[in-house]
Design an enzyme around this catalytic site. Sequence first.
Site, short mmCIF file in Angstrom:
data_model
loop_
_atom_site.label_atom_id
_atom_site.label_comp_id
_atom_site.label_asym_id
_atom_site.label_seq_id
_atom_site.Cartn_x
_atom_site.Cartn_y
_atom_site.Cartn_z
N LYS A 119 0.83 -1.34 0.02
CA LYS A 119 0.01 0.14 0.19
C LYS A 119 0.99 1.38 0.01
O LYS A 119 0.45 2.36 -0.51
CB LYS A 119 -1.06 0.22 1.26
CG LYS A 119 -2.19 -1.20 1.02
CD LYS A 119 -2.96 -1.08 2.25
CE LYS A 119 -4.11 -2.24 1.85
NZ LYS A 119 -3.61 -3.51 1.99
C1 LIG Z 1 -4.18 -4.41 1.54
C2 LIG Z 1 -3.44 -6.08 0.94
C3 LIG Z 1 -3.80 -6.90 0.23
C4 LIG Z 1 -5.09 -6.75 -0.66
O1 LIG Z 1 -5.18 -5.91 -1.70
P1 LIG Z 1 -6.31 -5.41 -2.34
O2 LIG Z 1 -5.87 -4.47 -3.06
O3 LIG Z 1 -7.41 -4.87 -1.13
O4 LIG Z 1 -6.72 -6.61 -3.22
C5 LIG Z 1 -3.09 -7.78 0.03
N1 LIG Z 1 -1.97 -8.20 0.97
C6 LIG Z 1 -1.64 -7.41 1.77
C7 LIG Z 1 -0.28 -7.56 2.73
C8 LIG Z 1 -2.47 -6.05 1.92
O5 LIG Z 1 -1.93 -5.00 2.85
#
Ligand SMILES: *Cc1c(COP(=O)(O)O)cnc(C)c1O
Length: 468
Positions: free
Chosen positions: A112
Site C-alpha cells: 500500500k
Molecule cells: C491490502 C492488502 C492486500 C489486498 O489488496 P487489495 O488491493 O485490497 O486486493 C493483500 N496483501 C496485503 C499485505 C495487503 O496489505
Amino acid sequence: MKYVSTRGRAPVLEFDEVLLAGLARDGGLYVPETWPQFSATEIRGFSGLGYAEIAFRIMRPFVGRAIPEAELRSIVEEAYAGFGHKAVAPLKQLDGNTWLMELFHGPTLAFKDYALQVVGRLFDYVLTKRSERVTIVGATSGDTGSAAIEACRDRERIEIFILHPKDRVSEVQRRQMTTVDAPNVHNIAVEGSFDDCQDLVKAMFNDTAFREEMALSAVNSINWARILVQTVYYFVAAVALGAPERRIAFAVPTGNFGNVYAGYAARQMGLPVAQLVVGSNRNDILTRFLESGVMETAPVEPTLSPSMDIQVSSNFERLLFDVFGRDGAAVAAALEGFRASGRLDLGAARGAEALAIFDGARLDDDGTLAEIARLQRETGELVDPHSAVGIAAARAKALDLAVPVVALATAHPAKFPDAVERACGHRPALPARLADLYQRAERCTVLPYDLAAVQGEIREVRAAEGVA
Ligand SMILES: *Cc1c(COP(=O)(O)O)cnc(C)c1O
C-alpha cells in the site's frame, strides 16, 4: 483527462477533483472516460529507466493539466526516494517460470505504500493550490492505517485521525501507527471491534454538518489515484521480463480487488498482460465468482492473511462497469440487487471480454503455512502469508509455460512473524530502518465506542491546531 462514475449519474470530473472526492456522488467509483494508450515503442522505452521516471510517464496523461509536469515529476521522485531498496520493486526468480516482485520496501513494509506515498503528496499539492485543508479519517484492522499515516505525516494541509480497535491489532501494526512522531497524526484506540471503528467512521461521514465543518476526506482503496499509481509496477515487471515483445501473467493476493484491478488497467493501457490470477484465502468470494459467474456473500472468517479477510471487494465495481459494457445504470441495478439479496448472477454477461483474462485460486491456512515452508526449503525465500497465497495461485493456475508469471509479494515477512515462525520455525527480523520500533515512544488516545466522544476529540484537536 476526464473521469466518469461507474453508476453513470455523478458529475464528470478532472483528476484533481477525483483525487479529493474519493467516492462519486452517486455512490459509484471513478474510472477514466477513455484509457490513454501506451504504444509498443513507449513501453520499450521504459526499459532501463528508474522506477520513479516510469511512474511519472505513466501518470502524466491521467493527471493531464491538473498538475504541471515538473511538479508531478518531483512528487513521484520524492515519494520513492526513501524506499529501502534501490530498485524500489525488485524482481526475484523463484523457478524456471515464476518470479516474485517485492512490494514491501516502503516505510510500512506493505504494498500500500507504493500508491499512498504518492497519493499523500498529491493531496498536499492540490490542497495547497486551492488553499484548502482536509481532515482524513479512517478505520483500520492493521495494515491500511499505518500506510495512510506514513503517507500523510508532516503534510501541511492534512490532519489524519486513524481509529483502530484497542488491543485487537498486532503489536507491530500498532507500533507502526502510534510511534509516528508528527504533529498532524492522531491515533485513536476505540474500545470495541474493527467493525465498531468502521461504524464510527461511516457515521462521521453521514453527519453532513460535521463532515463539512471538518472537511472530512479519505484515502481508502476506492480512490482512483491509488489504482493509477499501482499500475506502475505491472509495467516495471513486464518490461523487465521482455514486454512488449513478450506477454506476462500476474498472480495477486486479493482483498478489495484494488491491486489486481490495477493489472487490468495496465492491460487496458496497452501492456501485454496475458492472465491475472486472483489469490484468495478461505474468504473466497472472488474465486467462487470467477468459477461460476455468481457472486454470493458468506460470513468473513479470520485467517493468517488478515488483509484479505473481506466480504465484498469494493473495487470489483470498476471491473463490473466494463463487464456491463460501461452501462452505469446496469451496474447500479446489479449492485442494488446484490445488496438486497446477497447474490449477483452475471448470466449472459459472464462471457464478457473484460473477464476473459481472470482466473482465481484459493488457499486455506494450512495450505498457506505449507507454501511458506516449501518456498523457504526450495528457494531460501521467506514470504509473508499474503504473498504465499499469491505464489500458490500462480503455481495452480499458470496457463502457459512460455509466459512468465509474476507473483506480487504484498507484505514483508516480518509484518507477520508468528505465521512465518509457525511455518518454518524461523522468526523473520525487521529491516534495519525499523529495528528500533519496539523502543520508540507511542502516542495514542483511548476512547469508548461512542460517536460524540470521537467527534469531540477531533474537534478539540483541530481547534488546538488552529485549523478548525
Ligand atoms: C491490502 C492488502 C492486500 C489486498 O489488496 P487489495 O488491493 O485490497 O486486493 C493483500 N496483501 C496485503 C499485505 C495487503 O496489505
